[in-house]
Enzyme design. Structure first.
Site, mmCIF file in Angstrom:
data_model
loop_
_atom_site.group_PDB
_atom_site.id
_atom_site.type_symbol
_atom_site.label_atom_id
_atom_site.label_comp_id
_atom_site.label_asym_id
_atom_site.label_seq_id
_atom_site.Cartn_x
_atom_site.Cartn_y
_atom_site.Cartn_z
ATOM 1 C CG ASP A 17 -5.313 0.575 0.461
ATOM 2 O OD1 ASP A 17 -5.658 -0.161 -0.486
ATOM 3 O OD2 ASP A 17 -6.017 0.753 1.475
ATOM 4 C CG HIS A 34 -3.877 -3.693 -9.223
ATOM 5 N ND1 HIS A 34 -3.834 -3.203 -7.937
ATOM 6 C CD2 HIS A 34 -4.961 -4.514 -9.271
ATOM 7 C CE1 HIS A 34 -4.841 -3.716 -7.241
ATOM 8 N NE2 HIS A 34 -5.541 -4.510 -8.026
ATOM 9 C CG LEU A 128 16.851 1.926 -2.631
ATOM 10 C CD1 LEU A 128 16.295 2.311 -1.256
ATOM 11 C CD2 LEU A 128 16.154 2.784 -3.714
HETATM 12 C C1 IPE Z 1 -3.333 -3.918 2.277
HETATM 13 O O1 IPE Z 1 -4.337 -3.370 1.491
HETATM 14 C C2 IPE Z 1 -2.469 -4.834 1.475
HETATM 15 C C3 IPE Z 1 -1.650 -4.226 0.435
HETATM 16 C C4 IPE Z 1 -1.497 -2.956 0.219
HETATM 17 C C5 IPE Z 1 -0.939 -5.160 -0.394
HETATM 18 P P1 IPE Z 1 -5.791 -3.997 1.409
HETATM 19 O O2 IPE Z 1 -6.569 -3.094 0.517
HETATM 20 O O3 IPE Z 1 -5.710 -5.429 1.028
HETATM 21 O O4 IPE Z 1 -6.293 -3.904 2.911
HETATM 22 P P2 IPE Z 1 -7.750 -3.831 3.528
HETATM 23 O O5 IPE Z 1 -8.520 -5.007 2.998
HETATM 24 O O6 IPE Z 1 -8.366 -2.549 3.084
HETATM 25 O O7 IPE Z 1 -7.535 -3.864 4.999
HETATM 26 C C1 IPE Z 2 -3.749 -1.778 -3.143
HETATM 27 O O1 IPE Z 2 -4.843 -1.250 -3.754
HETATM 28 C C2 IPE Z 2 -3.098 -2.889 -3.924
HETATM 29 C C3 IPE Z 2 -3.311 -4.234 -3.378
HETATM 30 C C4 IPE Z 2 -3.891 -4.519 -2.247
HETATM 31 C C5 IPE Z 2 -2.809 -5.349 -4.177
HETATM 32 P P1 IPE Z 2 -6.283 -1.881 -3.592
HETATM 33 O O2 IPE Z 2 -6.501 -2.850 -4.705
HETATM 34 O O3 IPE Z 2 -6.496 -2.416 -2.235
HETATM 35 O O4 IPE Z 2 -7.190 -0.597 -3.831
HETATM 36 P P2 IPE Z 2 -8.539 -0.225 -3.100
HETATM 37 O O5 IPE Z 2 -8.275 -0.245 -1.624
HETATM 38 O O6 IPE Z 2 -9.551 -1.233 -3.503
HETATM 39 O O7 IPE Z 2 -8.851 1.151 -3.610
HETATM 40 MG MG MG Z 3 -7.205 -1.587 -0.538
#
Ligand code: IPE
Ligand code: IPE
Ligand code: MG
Length: 232
Positions: A17, A34, A128
């Site tokens: 995240d 990303h 792995l």
């Molecule tokens: C959780 O992250 C999903 C992934 C890392 C793929 P999100 O950014 O989608 O989660 P919320 O919305 O903050 O709970």
């Molecule tokens: C995690 O990073 C990746 C996915 C959920 C695909 P985010 O895109 O949720 O990044 P933030 O939480 O907005 O910073």
């Molecule tokens: Mg996120």
């Protein structure tokens, strides 16, 4: 200080995240985050190999992430597809078995094809296993498993039966779940499987995650006292 070679987590699962925040802080569009996140994934996979971790699962796209813009969603799919379909991808090159969990059905054909090609090429590797959680939701995993058990004619469900139908049926349950970016929630990840997982929430944004962070995480895991309800 090095960590102990005994008492390693067999299965580490990572909620990656913070990609969006990483990009926004730099004045960049979210998909740059990303892209940088893919580099962090590669660093982490190589570090898992180095530290002799047997299973590492990465939460890459949740059943709730369809709420994002088409531009962001398609950007994520393109990044994953181009990463795994390269001839010299790190899985083939480093003899890492690639797997996935989650319902792949709604994904574009080219992404499904790239996944099945690389899974096929790496299926006999056993150093792995890297698992990508794609269109994965813990609740969806449980509901699909229950429906499949009903279809097979079961009318009583046991924990063992359910575990044997979940997407994670061929791997041990996660010993250690870590979520980057400081958010302290699980966002529908591996709900059934995490009953006794150790949890860790480092503040680092996922694109900045590196071998040092993984090493620190493993040391933290090794200090935990896992009792599983018993006494120690
Ligand atoms: C959780 O992250 C999903 C992934 C890392 C793929 P999100 O950014 O989608 O989660 P919320 O919305 O903050 O709970
Ligand atoms: C995690 O990073 C990746 C996915 C959920 C695909 P985010 O895109 O949720 O990044 P933030 O939480 O907005 O910073
Ligand atoms: Mg996120």
């Amino acid at each position: 200080m090095a960590f102990s070679k005994n008492n390693l987590p067999t299965h580490i699962a990572i909620i990656m995240d913070g990609n969006g925040r990483w990009a926004t802080r730099r004045g960049l569009p979210r998909n740059f985050g990303h892209k940088a996140g893919i580099n962090a994934l590669e660093r982490t996979v190589l570090a898992c190999l180095k530290y002799n971790i047997k299973f590492c699962t990465f939460f890459a796209f949740s059943t709730e992430n369809w709420k994002r813009s088409n531009e962001e969603i398609n950007g994520i799919f393109d990044l994953i597809r181009s990463y795994i379909q390269r001839e010299d991808n790190i899985f083939v090159k480093n003899q890492i078995k690639l797997e996935s969990i989650g319902n792949l059905q709604p994904f574009p054909e080219d992404l499904k094809q790239a996944l099945s090609d690389t899974k096929e090429k790496t299926k006999n590797f056993d150093k792995l296993q890297v698992t990508l959680a794609l269109n994965y939701g813990g609740r969806d995993d449980i509901v699909r498993a229950v429906n499949s058990l009903i279809k097979q004619g079961n009318n009583i469900i046991t924990e063992e039966k359910l575990l044997s139908e979940l997407d994670t049926k061929n791997m041990p349950q996660p010993d250690f779940i870590l979520r980057t970016s400081g958010e302290m929630r699980l966002s529908n990840f591996m709900l059934f499987q995490m009953a006794y997982s150790e949890l860790y929430f480092p503040k680092v944004l996922w694109p900045d995650f590196n071998e040092k962070h993984l090493k620190k995480a493993i040391k933290i895991y090794q200090k935990r006292n896992r009792r599983f309800g018993g006494l120690s």
